[in-house]
Enzyme design. Structure first.
Site, PDB file in Angstrom:
ATOM      1  N   HIS A 245      46.563  37.674  41.348  1.00 24.23           N
ATOM      2  CA  HIS A 245      46.896  37.678  39.921  1.00 24.23           C
ATOM      3  C   HIS A 245      48.304  38.226  39.759  1.00 24.23           C
ATOM      4  CE1 HIS A 245      46.663  38.565  35.594  1.00 24.23           C
ATOM      5  NE2 HIS A 245      47.209  39.733  35.895  1.00 24.23           N
TER       6      HIS A 245
ATOM      7  N   ASN B 162      42.243  31.695  43.454  1.00 25.81           N
ATOM      8  CA  ASN B 162      43.637  31.466  43.848  1.00 25.81           C
ATOM      9  C   ASN B 162      44.350  32.712  44.361  1.00 25.81           C
ATOM     10  OD1 ASN B 162      43.805  32.678  41.385  1.00 25.81           O
ATOM     11  ND2 ASN B 162      45.116  31.137  40.427  1.00 25.81           N
TER      12      ASN B 162
ATOM     13  N   GLU C  18      47.850  45.856  31.507  1.00 24.79           N
ATOM     14  CA  GLU C  18      46.982  45.623  32.666  1.00 24.79           C
ATOM     15  C   GLU C  18      46.993  46.814  33.622  1.00 24.79           C
ATOM     16  OE1 GLU C  18      47.388  40.743  32.440  1.00 24.79           O
ATOM     17  OE2 GLU C  18      48.340  41.800  34.094  1.00 24.79           O
TER      18      GLU C  18
ATOM     19  N   LYS D  37      42.706  38.987  44.884  1.00 25.42           N
ATOM     20  CA  LYS D  37      41.403  38.568  44.341  1.00 25.42           C
ATOM     21  C   LYS D  37      40.320  38.516  45.434  1.00 25.42           C
ATOM     22  CE  LYS D  37      43.280  35.930  40.415  1.00 25.42           C
ATOM     23  NZ  LYS D  37      43.246  34.637  39.673  1.00 25.42           N
TER      24      LYS D  37
ATOM     25  N   TYR E 203      40.084  39.670  31.291  1.00 20.29           N
ATOM     26  CA  TYR E 203      40.485  38.285  30.988  1.00 20.29           C
ATOM     27  C   TYR E 203      40.112  37.870  29.560  1.00 20.29           C
ATOM     28  CZ  TYR E 203      41.896  37.203  35.800  1.00 20.29           C
ATOM     29  OH  TYR E 203      42.545  37.155  37.011  1.00 20.29           O
TER      30      TYR E 203
HETATM   31  P1  IDP Z   1      47.723  32.708  36.119  1.00 18.64           P
HETATM   32  O1  IDP Z   1      46.762  33.537  36.932  1.00 18.64           O
HETATM   33  O2  IDP Z   1      48.632  31.878  36.983  1.00 18.64           O
HETATM   34  O3  IDP Z   1      48.473  33.537  35.094  1.00 18.64           O
HETATM   35  P2  IDP Z   1      46.084  31.744  33.909  1.00 18.64           P
HETATM   36  O4  IDP Z   1      46.327  30.477  33.180  1.00 18.64           O
HETATM   37  O5  IDP Z   1      46.434  33.042  33.233  1.00 18.64           O
HETATM   38  O6  IDP Z   1      46.849  31.639  35.314  1.00 18.64           O
HETATM   39  O7  IDP Z   1      44.549  31.757  34.329  1.00 18.64           O
HETATM   40  C1  IDP Z   1      43.945  32.940  34.808  1.00 18.64           C
HETATM   41  C2  IDP Z   1      43.119  32.583  36.028  1.00 18.64           C
HETATM   42  O8  IDP Z   1      42.034  31.746  35.616  1.00 18.64           O
HETATM   43  C3  IDP Z   1      43.831  31.793  37.110  1.00 18.64           C
HETATM   44  O9  IDP Z   1      44.578  32.588  37.996  1.00 18.64           O
HETATM   45  C4  IDP Z   1      42.677  31.107  37.811  1.00 18.64           C
HETATM   46  O10 IDP Z   1      42.001  32.026  38.673  1.00 18.64           O
HETATM   47  C5  IDP Z   1      41.742  30.793  36.644  1.00 18.64           C
HETATM   48  N1  IDP Z   1      41.948  29.443  36.099  1.00 18.64           N
HETATM   49  C6  IDP Z   1      43.003  28.994  35.366  1.00 18.64           C
HETATM   50  N2  IDP Z   1      42.849  27.710  35.005  1.00 18.64           N
HETATM   51  C7  IDP Z   1      41.663  27.331  35.515  1.00 18.64           C
HETATM   52  C8  IDP Z   1      40.920  26.083  35.469  1.00 18.64           C
HETATM   53  O11 IDP Z   1      41.340  25.091  34.886  1.00 18.64           O
HETATM   54  N3  IDP Z   1      39.713  26.072  36.124  1.00 18.64           N
HETATM   55  C9  IDP Z   1      39.207  27.174  36.770  1.00 18.64           C
HETATM   56  N4  IDP Z   1      39.874  28.350  36.828  1.00 18.64           N
HETATM   57  C10 IDP Z   1      41.068  28.423  36.211  1.00 18.64           C
HETATM   58 MG    MG Z   2      47.784  34.564  33.463  1.00 16.55          MG
END
Ligand code: IDP
Ligand code: MG
Length: 141
Positions: free
Chosen positions: A116, A113, A127, A10, A50
């Site tokens: 992905h 974070n 994807e 990312k 997304y």
């Molecule tokens: P993942 O990437 O671990 O699969 P997902 O729940 O699919 O997690 O969420 C997609 C992305 O959205 C996350 O990697 C993170 O960048 C962002 N995200 C998820 N939850 C939150 C939140 O509560 N606040 C802000 N960003 C979030």
């Molecule tokens: Mg996810």
């Protein structure tokens, strides 16, 4: 069992110069890179990628962040690729991620974070197809 997953390094990780270190984790953990490219998503592209999160409160923040700078998209191969990649990247929230995981070591925050990972074989296929044409993925030639 599907052996492919889709990953993104990312924009935060690219900006923090962690691309090489994350690539090293990919290779040391036995993944083969079937395709990789550096690109900058448009906001529209990020919203499409997304789309599944369109009703979440963080959708706008997430898609703005994902289109804020270059990222690297990757098609990866390994046995049980989806599960294995998610194990190596760690929990979505880096504060909850286990020691030694990519998110623990390289993420900025919950939204920024570092990486992905696909959550299912079906989504991995979708994807990969979102970012790569069939002939761009090694093995399809
Ligand atoms: P993942 O990437 O671990 O699969 P997902 O729940 O699919 O997690 O969420 C997609 C992305 O959205 C996350 O990697 C993170 O960048 C962002 N995200 C998820 N939850 C939150 C939140 O509560 N606040 C802000 N960003 C979030
Ligand atoms: Mg996810």
């Amino acid at each position: 069992m599907n052996n492919k997953t889709f990953a993104i390094i990312k924009p935060d990780a690219i900006k923090n110069n962690y691309t090489g270190l994350i690539f090293d984790r990919i290779l040391k953990n036995g993944f083969s890179v079937l395709s990789a490219k550096l690109l900058k998503m448009t906001k529209k592209q990020a919203m499409g990628f997304y789309f599944i999160h369109r009703n979440k409160p963080f959708y706008d923040e997430l898609t703005t962040f994902m289109s804020s700078g270059p990222c690297m998209v990757l098609a990866l191969e390994k046995e049980n690729a989806v599960e294995n990649w998610r194990k190596i990247i760690g929990s979505t929230n880096p504060e909850e991620a286990k020691d030694g995981t990519i998110r623990k070591d390289f993420a900025n925050s919950l939204s920024e974070n570092a990486v992905h990972g696909s959550d299912s074989d079906e989504n991995a296929e979708k994807e990969i197809a979102f970012f790569f044409s069939n002939s761009e993925v090694i093995g399809n030639q």
